[in-house]
Every structure is written in structure tokens, then in C-alpha cells.
Design a protein around this motif. Structure first.
Motif, PDB file in Angstrom:
ATOM      1  N   ARG A  25       0.942  -1.079  -0.059  1.00 36.52           N
ATOM      2  CA  ARG A  25      -0.002   0.005   0.125  1.00 36.52           C
ATOM      3  C   ARG A  25       0.798   1.368  -0.131  1.00 36.52           C
ATOM      4  N   GLN A  26       2.019   1.063   0.805  1.00 35.03           N
ATOM      5  CA  GLN A  26       2.942   2.300   0.599  1.00 35.03           C
ATOM      6  C   GLN A  26       3.408   2.573  -0.834  1.00 35.03           C
ATOM      7  N   ALA A  27       3.775   1.375  -1.302  1.00 33.90           N
ATOM      8  CA  ALA A  27       4.295   1.466  -2.763  1.00 33.90           C
ATOM      9  C   ALA A  27       3.493   1.836  -3.786  1.00 33.90           C
ATOM     10  N   GLU A  28       2.101   1.992  -3.228  1.00 34.54           N
ATOM     11  CA  GLU A  28       1.240   2.251  -4.474  1.00 34.54           C
ATOM     12  C   GLU A  28       1.214   3.755  -4.700  1.00 34.54           C
ATOM     13  N   GLY A  29       1.926   4.514  -3.508  1.00 37.29           N
ATOM     14  CA  GLY A  29       2.349   5.929  -3.402  1.00 37.29           C
ATOM     15  C   GLY A  29       3.325   6.351  -4.658  1.00 37.29           C
ATOM     16  N   LEU A  30       3.882   5.344  -5.077  1.00 38.72           N
ATOM     17  CA  LEU A  30       5.134   5.529  -6.207  1.00 38.72           C
ATOM     18  C   LEU A  30       4.429   5.701  -7.543  1.00 38.72           C
ATOM     19  N   VAL A  31       3.256   4.778  -7.780  1.00 43.40           N
ATOM     20  CA  VAL A  31       2.694   4.586  -9.063  1.00 43.40           C
ATOM     21  C   VAL A  31       2.399   6.082  -9.750  1.00 43.40           C
ATOM     22  N   GLY A  32       2.809   6.319 -10.897  1.00 43.07           N
ATOM     23  CA  GLY A  32       2.838   7.494 -11.545  1.00 43.07           C
ATOM     24  C   GLY A  32       4.051   8.153 -11.427  1.00 43.07           C
ATOM     25  N   ARG A  33       4.994   8.003 -10.814  1.00 44.64           N
ATOM     26  CA  ARG A  33       6.237   8.551 -10.608  1.00 44.64           C
ATOM     27  C   ARG A  33       7.229   7.692 -11.571  1.00 44.64           C
ATOM     28  N   THR A  34       8.292   8.429 -12.082  1.00 42.11           N
ATOM     29  CA  THR A  34       9.400   8.206 -13.029  1.00 42.11           C
ATOM     30  C   THR A  34      10.594   7.975 -12.174  1.00 42.11           C
ATOM     31  N   LEU A  51       6.819  -8.696  -2.907  1.00 45.06           N
ATOM     32  CA  LEU A  51       6.250  -7.171  -3.305  1.00 45.06           C
ATOM     33  C   LEU A  51       6.795  -6.970  -5.040  1.00 45.06           C
ATOM     34  N   LEU A  52       5.828  -6.541  -5.822  1.00 48.27           N
ATOM     35  CA  LEU A  52       6.051  -6.508  -7.253  1.00 48.27           C
ATOM     36  C   LEU A  52       5.805  -5.095  -7.609  1.00 48.27           C
ATOM     37  N   LEU A  53       6.949  -4.332  -8.163  1.00 49.86           N
ATOM     38  CA  LEU A  53       6.801  -3.199  -8.759  1.00 49.86           C
ATOM     39  C   LEU A  53       6.643  -3.051 -10.194  1.00 49.86           C
ATOM     40  N   GLU A  54       5.571  -2.897 -10.759  1.00 52.46           N
ATOM     41  CA  GLU A  54       5.486  -2.859 -12.382  1.00 52.46           C
ATOM     42  C   GLU A  54       6.008  -1.518 -12.733  1.00 52.46           C
ATOM     43  N   VAL A  55       6.902  -1.632 -13.886  1.00 55.89           N
ATOM     44  CA  VAL A  55       7.232  -0.423 -14.440  1.00 55.89           C
ATOM     45  C   VAL A  55       7.285  -0.575 -15.983  1.00 55.89           C
ATOM     46  N   ILE A  56       7.195   0.549 -16.394  1.00 52.19           N
ATOM     47  CA  ILE A  56       6.994   0.596 -18.243  1.00 52.19           C
ATOM     48  C   ILE A  56       8.373   1.573 -18.480  1.00 52.19           C
ATOM     49  N   GLU A  98      13.900  -1.058 -24.466  1.00 54.88           N
ATOM     50  CA  GLU A  98      13.035  -0.471 -25.414  1.00 54.88           C
ATOM     51  C   GLU A  98      12.272   0.630 -24.817  1.00 54.88           C
ATOM     52  N   ALA A  99      11.777   1.630 -25.031  1.00 53.17           N
ATOM     53  CA  ALA A  99      10.702   2.499 -24.700  1.00 53.17           C
ATOM     54  C   ALA A  99       9.332   1.722 -24.845  1.00 53.17           C
ATOM     55  N   GLY A 100       8.694   1.663 -23.844  1.00 52.20           N
ATOM     56  CA  GLY A 100       7.326   1.207 -23.812  1.00 52.20           C
ATOM     57  C   GLY A 100       7.372  -0.461 -23.536  1.00 52.20           C
ATOM     58  N   GLU A 101       8.627  -0.935 -22.855  1.00 54.55           N
ATOM     59  CA  GLU A 101       8.625  -2.193 -22.442  1.00 54.55           C
ATOM     60  C   GLU A 101       8.526  -2.215 -20.895  1.00 54.55           C
ATOM     61  N   ARG A 102       7.619  -3.494 -20.735  1.00 53.82           N
ATOM     62  CA  ARG A 102       7.204  -3.482 -19.144  1.00 53.82           C
ATOM     63  C   ARG A 102       8.066  -4.407 -18.678  1.00 53.82           C
ATOM     64  N   SER A 103       8.497  -3.971 -17.281  1.00 59.88           N
ATOM     65  CA  SER A 103       9.521  -5.131 -16.354  1.00 59.88           C
ATOM     66  C   SER A 103       8.757  -5.049 -15.021  1.00 59.88           C
ATOM     67  N   THR A 104       9.310  -5.980 -14.362  1.00 56.52           N
ATOM     68  CA  THR A 104       8.776  -6.014 -12.899  1.00 56.52           C
ATOM     69  C   THR A 104       9.819  -6.385 -12.025  1.00 56.52           C
ATOM     70  N   LEU A 105       9.714  -5.617 -10.966  1.00 56.93           N
ATOM     71  CA  LEU A 105      10.833  -5.610 -10.033  1.00 56.93           C
ATOM     72  C   LEU A 105      10.236  -5.996  -8.683  1.00 56.93           C
ATOM     73  N   ALA A 131      12.325  -9.153 -12.698  1.00 59.56           N
ATOM     74  CA  ALA A 131      11.605 -10.422 -13.322  1.00 59.56           C
ATOM     75  C   ALA A 131      11.692 -11.583 -12.438  1.00 59.56           C
ATOM     76  N   PRO A 132      11.296 -11.731 -11.203  1.00 64.47           N
ATOM     77  CA  PRO A 132      11.484 -12.721 -10.214  1.00 64.47           C
ATOM     78  C   PRO A 132      10.325 -13.816 -10.586  1.00 64.47           C
ATOM     79  N   ASP A 133      10.840 -15.032 -10.479  1.00 61.79           N
ATOM     80  CA  ASP A 133      10.082 -16.238 -11.156  1.00 61.79           C
ATOM     81  C   ASP A 133       8.960 -16.351 -10.104  1.00 61.79           C
TER      82      ASP A 133
END
Length: 276
Positions: free
Chosen positions: A12-21, A61-66, A80-87, A146-148
Motif C-alpha cells: 500500500r505504501q508502494a502504491e504511492g509510487l505509481v505514476g512516478r518516474t 512485493l512487485l513493482l511494475e514499470v514501463i 526499449e521504450a514502452g517495455e514492461r518489467s517487474t521488480l 523479473a522474479p520467477d
DNA sequence: CCGGATGTTCACCT
DNA sequence: GAGGTGAACATCCG
């Protein structure tokens, strides 16, 4: 750790990061980077990327980024620009999350204060000046690109009777050992497990194979309700059994001396009178 | 000084 | 293959 309940608070804390670069990555401790994750990979995957989601599976905890666009001169951007990754972020037993200088969980059992800067193992800075950091004195946690997640069982907070049945079927090991196995059920840690069995009136040493279908259904419901209750109270350590989990501890329900043994590699306390 | 603490992974046994 | 054990990580607390 942080069991499922604490990681949900972190999410829930990490949701505060959504929308940031992400503007910068700090990885001062290579040990903390898991799998094939390297400082260079973190840089190319994360810097310039936008955080789009904060998810959780069990204790992960999974942070999705593009990824976004780089400088006009096209500096070495492996992504590449627009590529999705997971941390993926794991917190071990003593890991905590700080977002913009605030920690929802400031004091953790067996850990140190977030005011102690010695144990910052990983950090992200954002274009709005904010930051996120992981503090972990014992270094039992880690971060991985990209954790399994295929090796994780269904999340304990929403575990159905059918899912629990699948998780414990065809096994002769103690049921508690099975619940602690994250590849069978994700999110149950030692404290949630002991509290759940205590509330369920179930002996944690019982073999998985000894469970009747009706008991499996009841246990699944008890896992969900215990997580819900402890979440409401504020953490995995808020169970009724918690204060009695020590040698000479007595059952808070009937006063009988608690049994103590090692199950699934973890110290287990249970009441021999009402947990059958 | 010693043991044990919300965890995971891996090597090495049986 | 399944299951058990111990090691490793490192710090704090009683």
C-alpha cells in the motif's frame, strides 16, 4: 519478516509510487541483488521508467514499470521504450520499506529503527524528488528483476478450500511444514501459522494426509480469517498466542502448558489440550 | 557468551 | 522424488 500482512502494508505504501518516474537507482550492496540482477541491469531497466502498479503475491512485493524515452542522443538504453518489467522485492525477516522518508512499520521485532542509516540496502529516487528505500540489517531480503513467480503457491489471504486441498494432498509431512512452503501456499510465515492452528484447534504436527475434506475447508477459512484479524490489529505479531510463544508459555485459552517443537525448520508452539 | 528471532535457498544426506 | 538437516546471510536482545 514481514509475513504476508506486513508486505501488504508495504504494498500500500508502494502504491504511492505509481505514476512516478525513476530518476536514479542505488544498489550499494550487491549481495542484495538476486538472480541475474546486476547494477547495470537495474539502471537500464529502471531509470527513466514509470511505475505503473504495486502488486503482491505472498511475501513478494512487485513493482511494475514501463520504460520511457531516453535523452535525445539515445544513450545506451538496453530497454526499449514502452517495455514492461517487474521488480521483485523480498524483505526477509528484518526488511522494511521507506517511501518518501516515511515507514508505516517503524519498529519491527528483531530489527533496528529506520532512523539507522547503516542498513539501507537498496533505493530508488524519483523525478519528483521522492524516494523509496529498503532497510534490512540482516540482509535476508533482496531485489530481483523479473522474479520467477511461477514457483509461488496461491496467496494465503484468499486461499480457497480447493487450493488448500491441492496444497496438502499426497503428502505425509506435518501440515504446518506444508503451509510454510511458499511454493504450496504463499504468504504464511511462522507467526501466522502458529496463530492459525491455535485458533483452529488443530495440532500443527498432524500429517497432511490425516485431514478430512471438511477439516480442509475449515482450515482454509481459518487461515483467511486469521490473516484478516491480524491485519485489522496491525501485524503478524498481534495474535492472541504471540505473548505466550516462549518456553513455559501457557495456552491463553485453557491455561495448559504449551508444547514446543521444531516443525518445518521453525520453532512451533501449540496447546496439547485444545489443538487436536 | 550463547541461543534464538516474522525467511529463503542450497548442498548434502537418507 | 520426497523429506529432513544444517549452513549461510547479520544484528539485536535477554
Amino acid at each position: 519478516m514481514p509475513e504476508l500482512i506486513e508486505v501488504e502494508i508495504y504494498r500500500r505504501q508502494a502504491e504511492g509510487l505509481v505514476g512516478r518516474t525513476v530518476s536514479a537507482v542505488s544498489a550499494p550492496d550487491e549481495w542484495f541483488l538476486k538472480g541475474a540482477t546486476t547494477p547495470a541491469a537495474l539502471l537500464s531497466t529502471l531509470v527513466g521508467s514509470l511505475v505503473t502498479r504495486a502488486d503482491r503475491i505472498g511475501k513478494l512485493l512487485l513493482l511494475e514499470v514501463i520504460s520511457g524515452h531516453r535523452g535525445a542522443n539515445g544513450e545506451s538504453a538496453a530497454t526499449e521504450a514502452g517495455e514492461r518489467s517487474t521488480l521483485g522485492l523480498r524483505f526477509g525477516m528484518t526488511g522494511r520499506l521507506v517511501v518518501d522518508g516515511k515507514a508505516e512499520i517503524d519498529e519491527l521485532l528483531y530489527s533496528t529503527s529506520t532512523a539507522d542509516h547503516r542498513f539501507v540496502r537498496f533505493g530508488l529516487s524519483f523525478d519528483d524528488g521522492g524516494e523509496m528505500s529498503m532497510i534490512d540489517p540482516r540482509r535476508l531480503g533482496g531485489v530481483e528483476i523479473a522474479p520467477d513467480i511461477s514457483r509461488l503457491g496461491p496467496d494465503a489471504a484468499t486461499l480457497s478450500a480447493r487450493q488448500l486441498c491441492d496444497a496438502i494432498s499426497r503428502s505425509t509431512i506435518p501440515v504446518k511444514a506444508r503451509l510454510l512452503d511458499q511454493s504450496r501456499v504463499a504468504g504464511v510465515g511462522n507467526l501466522i501459522a502458529d496463530e492459525t492452528f491455535w485458533r483452529a484447534g488443530v495440532d500443527p504436527t498432524r500429517s497432511c494426509a490425516s485431514f478430512e475434506p471438511v477439516e480442509v475447508t475449515a482450515l482454509a477459512a481459518r487461515i483467511r480469517s486469521t490473516i484478516k484479524l491480524l491485519t485489522k490489529r496491525g501485524g503478524s505479531h498481534t495474535g492472541d498466542l504471540q505473548d505466550h510463544r516462549h518456553r513455559d508459555g501457557r495456552c491463553p485459552r485453557d491455561g495448559s502448558p504449551l508444547k514446543r517443537d521444531e516443525i518445518g525448520g521453525r520453532t512451533t508452539y501449540w496447546c496439547p489440550v485444545h489443538q487436536l
